[in-house]
Motif scaffolding. Structure first.
Motif, PDB file in Angstrom:
ATOM      1  N   PHE A  32       0.166   8.414  15.539  1.00  0.00           N
ATOM      2  CA  PHE A  32      -0.502   7.252  14.540  1.00  0.00           C
ATOM      3  C   PHE A  32      -0.499   8.144  13.150  1.00  0.00           C
ATOM      4  N   ILE A  33      -0.353   7.360  12.071  1.00  0.00           N
ATOM      5  CA  ILE A  33       0.008   8.752  10.556  1.00  0.00           C
ATOM      6  C   ILE A  33      -1.342   7.649   9.960  1.00  0.00           C
ATOM      7  N   GLU A  34      -2.646   8.395   9.574  1.00  0.00           N
ATOM      8  CA  GLU A  34      -3.323   8.035   9.003  1.00  0.00           C
ATOM      9  C   GLU A  34      -2.512   8.254   7.109  1.00  0.00           C
ATOM     10  N   THR A  35      -2.645   9.423   6.733  1.00  0.00           N
ATOM     11  CA  THR A  35      -1.679   9.230   5.539  1.00  0.00           C
ATOM     12  C   THR A  35      -0.390  10.426   5.776  1.00  0.00           C
ATOM     13  N   GLY A  36       0.110   9.928   5.290  1.00  0.00           N
ATOM     14  CA  GLY A  36       1.777  10.573   5.060  1.00  0.00           C
ATOM     15  C   GLY A  36       2.697  10.320   5.657  1.00  0.00           C
ATOM     16  N   ILE A  37       3.822  10.832   5.565  1.00  0.00           N
ATOM     17  CA  ILE A  37       5.551  10.276   6.135  1.00  0.00           C
ATOM     18  C   ILE A  37       6.291  11.319   6.524  1.00  0.00           C
TER      19      ILE A  37
END
Length: 188
Positions: free
Chosen positions: A49-54
């Protein structure tokens, strides 16, 4: 971790007891810009799961990197066919920006499915969501122009698209970087 809880609660009612069980299984990981998260030949062991970023998904075709998807903040991702089958993947997943992930292993996810009331339902809803996204992407590639595909990506992720190199955006919508430059000039 709170962003995962909020995301899961949107999918289904989640008891505090189930959430505590889930939270105990997720681990925080960071990756530097351009790091490979998984590469061809490996078995995907995590649902992330992406908290921040791409992140960018790509495959190698005749020594050419073909971008076929992106995942953005507050989204789950994995090399999902490999995650399910436990076979090696032909996908590469790369951090396009510095990234903070919360990851759960395949084994721990199987335990959650077995040990929580909401696990099976959340798993089914997440799988359905991934299927719908993949089916929509296939349909869009067959029915929309490159300009329409770019405009949708711009509309859905305007604040983040600036971090994706032009060559990856062009590959994603199936055109050359030069053709994408012409589209961008025309719509701006």
């Amino acid at each position: 971790m709170l962003v995962i809880k909020e995301h899961l609660q949107k999918l289904s009612l989640l008891s505090e007891e189930d959430w505590n069980h889930y939270a105990s299984k997720f681990e925080k990981h960071t990756f530097k810009k351009n790091s490979l998260i998984i590469q061809t030949g490996e078995v995907e062991n995590y649902l992330s799961f992406i908290e921040t970023g791409i992140v960018r998904f790509w495959i190698d075709i005749k020594d050419n990197e073909v971008t076929f998807d992106f995942a953005f903040e507050k989204q789950f991702f994995s090399a999902y066919p490999s995650f399910l089958t436990r076979e090696s993947t032909n996908w590469n997943i790369q951090a396009l920006t510095p990234i903070v992930l919360w990851r759960i292993s395949h084994a721990d996810l199987q335990l959650i499915y077995q040990q929580t009331q909401s696990g099976d339902k959340l798993g089914r809803l997440a799988t359905e969501s991934l299927f719908i996204t993949a089916a929509k992407r296939k349909t869009d590639l067959l029915t929309q122009t490159a300009e329409e595909l770019y405009l949708r990506l711009l509309q859905e992720h305007k604040q983040l698209i600036q971090y994706i190199p032009l060559k990856y955006l062009a590959s994603y919508i199936g055109i050359t970087p030069q053709a994408l430059s012409r589209i961008r000039k025309r719509i701006c």
